[in-house]
Write an enzyme that holds these catalytic residues in place. Structure first.
Site, short mmCIF file in Angstrom:
data_model
loop_
_atom_site.label_atom_id
_atom_site.label_comp_id
_atom_site.label_asym_id
_atom_site.label_seq_id
_atom_site.Cartn_x
_atom_site.Cartn_y
_atom_site.Cartn_z
N GLY A 243 0.76 -1.25 0.00
CA GLY A 243 0.00 0.00 0.00
C GLY A 243 0.78 1.29 0.00
N GLU A 277 3.88 -6.63 1.49
CA GLU A 277 3.34 -6.98 0.16
C GLU A 277 3.27 -5.76 -0.75
OE1 GLU A 277 -0.56 -8.29 1.33
OE2 GLU A 277 0.13 -10.15 2.21
N PRO A 278 4.41 -5.14 -1.06
CA PRO A 278 4.35 -3.93 -1.89
C PRO A 278 4.11 -4.26 -3.36
CG PRO A 278 6.64 -4.47 -1.41
CD PRO A 278 5.79 -5.50 -0.71
N GLY A 279 3.28 -3.48 -4.01
CA GLY A 279 3.07 -3.62 -5.44
C GLY A 279 3.49 -2.33 -6.13
N ARG A 280 2.62 -1.33 -6.00
CA ARG A 280 2.83 -0.05 -6.67
C ARG A 280 4.21 0.57 -6.38
NH1 ARG A 280 -1.61 3.13 -7.86
NH2 ARG A 280 -2.72 1.94 -6.28
N ARG A 316 -6.50 3.72 -15.14
CA ARG A 316 -6.52 4.47 -13.88
C ARG A 316 -7.18 5.84 -13.98
NH1 ARG A 316 -2.73 5.94 -11.27
NH2 ARG A 316 -3.57 5.43 -9.23
N TYR A 320 -10.28 5.95 -11.49
CA TYR A 320 -10.12 6.69 -10.23
C TYR A 320 -9.90 8.18 -10.45
CZ TYR A 320 -8.09 2.01 -9.12
OH TYR A 320 -7.80 0.68 -9.00
N CYS A 347 -14.76 4.92 -27.48
CA CYS A 347 -16.05 5.62 -27.50
C CYS A 347 -16.64 5.76 -26.10
CB CYS A 347 -17.01 4.90 -28.42
SG CYS A 347 -16.32 4.75 -30.06
C1 LIG Z 1 -3.22 -4.95 -3.96
C2 LIG Z 1 -2.68 -5.57 -2.74
C3 LIG Z 1 -1.37 -5.29 -2.33
C4 LIG Z 1 -0.47 -4.30 -3.04
O1 LIG Z 1 -0.91 -2.99 -2.91
P1 LIG Z 1 0.02 -1.81 -3.46
O2 LIG Z 1 -0.75 -0.59 -3.17
O3 LIG Z 1 0.20 -2.02 -4.92
O4 LIG Z 1 1.31 -1.88 -2.72
C5 LIG Z 1 -0.88 -5.98 -1.23
N1 LIG Z 1 -1.64 -6.86 -0.55
C6 LIG Z 1 -2.91 -7.14 -0.91
C7 LIG Z 1 -3.68 -8.13 -0.12
C8 LIG Z 1 -3.47 -6.51 -2.01
O5 LIG Z 1 -4.73 -6.78 -2.35
#
Ligand SMILES: *Cc1c(COP(=O)(O)O)cnc(C)c1O
Length: 419
Positions: A243, A277-280, A316, A320, A347
């Site tokens: 997050g 659990e980093p994604g972004r 996005r 959002y 469209c």
């Molecule tokens: C989407 C998600 C993440 C990653 O979130 P980011 O904002 O991309 O870091 C981590 N854990 C869970 C359970 C998620 O659903």
């Protein structure tokens, strides 16, 4: 240091590391996603270094960008993975990820997905409801296995982010309510012989730009962890979710180092392994979407730049109202700027990439939509029967095609006309 460590101008021309975006567009066409290997490695190392001597596992959230090349680079660096579907599990395994570094999140894991994950031998299931726990126990019994589980607990904290990506409030669909967590841990520990408790998990949302909500959530998890341990329930790891936000425009999120340090400090002397659990924050600023101006349209009250990328490529903004910086690939010396609505060919009025951008444009100019490494390609669709964009990974001078542009033939291959 600029947030785009690998995307910089050289003589007024934008480069990805040492590769020219003009050359990339010429060779692979537009729209296409361009990622930087160096930027990806740097982001991972920043996380890793920030944990210093502490036992930890970085589980990259695959849904942010699930290209096999990205997963493989992270796997080679020792990364773990946070998956939310059986499809993502297959991707991670194919990319060389270690099953013992995979955590499986999501509110609706089905039987096939659970079976696949039990067979692969993942590190743990982040269980989001009591019913899921019972179902997993039953399946593990049928398979003569023991499922490692961590309960995803909803800490009820306000992540102060966009409501669609806020997940840690009690009214959200995610996680087990705090008030029920202890009871369900006891059920898992004493009544379900085919699950084994390994951890405790939370995830409160995405694109957080402040540290406080993370710490508030962590403290609530730690209080629960201490209570559980007193009752003889052993917790091996604490998963504090993902997050962390990135800077799309004016946001100033905490640095990776400050964020990790704050998490570690909140955990203090406790011995549990820390998972995140980093994604972004790993991939967001390591990619851009390269697009070409098709037409300029000067209507009485607005100027439109119609480009060849659209909401199906990068959802996005439409979803959002998200902001992405849009940079010209070639900076012009002329000062004739116009205010443009940068829009795609789809469209829908919601099909825009940027509103009110000051740009100096002519037909066929290339634009770079920045910060598109996360939730760009992975959220893309085929709306309007648009084949999905190509993906390119730059590594120094080298330019690698990591996903070929889709063809219309591929899109319609599994469709059938009635006999
Ligand atoms: C989407 C998600 C993440 C990653 O979130 P980011 O904002 O991309 O870091 C981590 N854990 C869970 C359970 C998620 O659903």
């Amino acid at each position: 240091m600029s947030k785009f460590i690998s995307f910089t101008y050289n003589h007024d021309q934008l480069f990805a590391e040492s590769a020219s975006l003009i050359e990339i567009a010429k060779e692979f066409g537009t729209p296409c996603y361009v990622y930087s290997r160096a930027a990806l490695v740097a982001a991972y190392q920043e996380f890793n270094r920030a944990f210093a001597g502490r036992d930890h596992l970085i589980c990259y959230a695959v849904k942010a960008n699930s290209n096999l090349a990205i997963l493989n680079i992270l796997a080679c660096l020792g990364s773990g993975f946070d998956i939310v579907s059986g499809g993502e599990l297959q991707r991670v395994l194919k990319a060389g990820g270690d099953p013992q570094k995979i955590v499986f999140s999501g509110v609706g894991k089905n039987q096939d997905e659970m079976r696949m994950a039990l067979t692969a031998g993942i590190l743990c299931f982040n269980v989001e409801s009591e019913m899921e726990l019972l179902s997993l126990n039953q399946l593990a019994k049928e398979m003569d296995k023991i499922a490692p589980v961590s309960l995803r607990v909803n800490p009820d904290v306000d992540a102060k982010t966009h409501p669609y990506i806020s997940t840690g409030l009690k009214e959200n669909k995610f996680g087990i309510p705090m008030a029920e967590a202890e009871r369900i841990y006891h059920t898992a520990a004493h009544e379900l012989p085919h699950v084994r408790i390994t951890g405790l998990d939370c995830h409160i949302g995405s694109q957080l730009t402040e540290i406080d909500p993370f710490i508030e959530a962590s403290n609530k998890m730690l209080a629960l962890l201490d209570r559980l341990e007193k009752q003889g329930i052993c917790i091996e790891h604490l998963d504090l979710g993902g997050g962390l936000g990135i800077s799309y425009s004016q946001e100033s999120p905490p640095s990776i180092k400050d964020y990790v340090t704050a998490l570690c400090n909140s955990v203090g002397q406790r011995k549990q392994r820390i998972l995140i659990e980093p994604g972004r924050s790993l991939v967001g600023n390591t990619g851009l979407l390269l697009t070409r101006v098709e037409y300029l349209k000067h209507a009485p009250h607005r100027n439109f730049a119609i480009v060849d990328a659209a909401m199906n490529d990068l959802m996005r903004p439409a979803l959002y109202d998200a902001y992405h910086e849009i940079l010209p690939v070639v900076k012009k010396s002329s000062e004739v700027n116009n205010t443009y609505q940068v829009v795609g060919p789809v469209c829908e009025t919601g099909d825009f990439l940027g509103h009110d951008r000051q740009l100096s444009l002519t037909k066929d100019d290339l634009l770079a939509v920045m910060s598109a490494g996360a939730y760009g390609m992975s959220m893309s669709s085929n709306y309007n029967t648009r084949p999905r964009a190509a993906e390119i990974m730059v590594d120094g001078h080298a330019i690698h095609l990591i996903r070929a542009r889709e063809t219309v033939e591929q899109l319609i291959a599994s469709e059938k006309i009635l006999d």
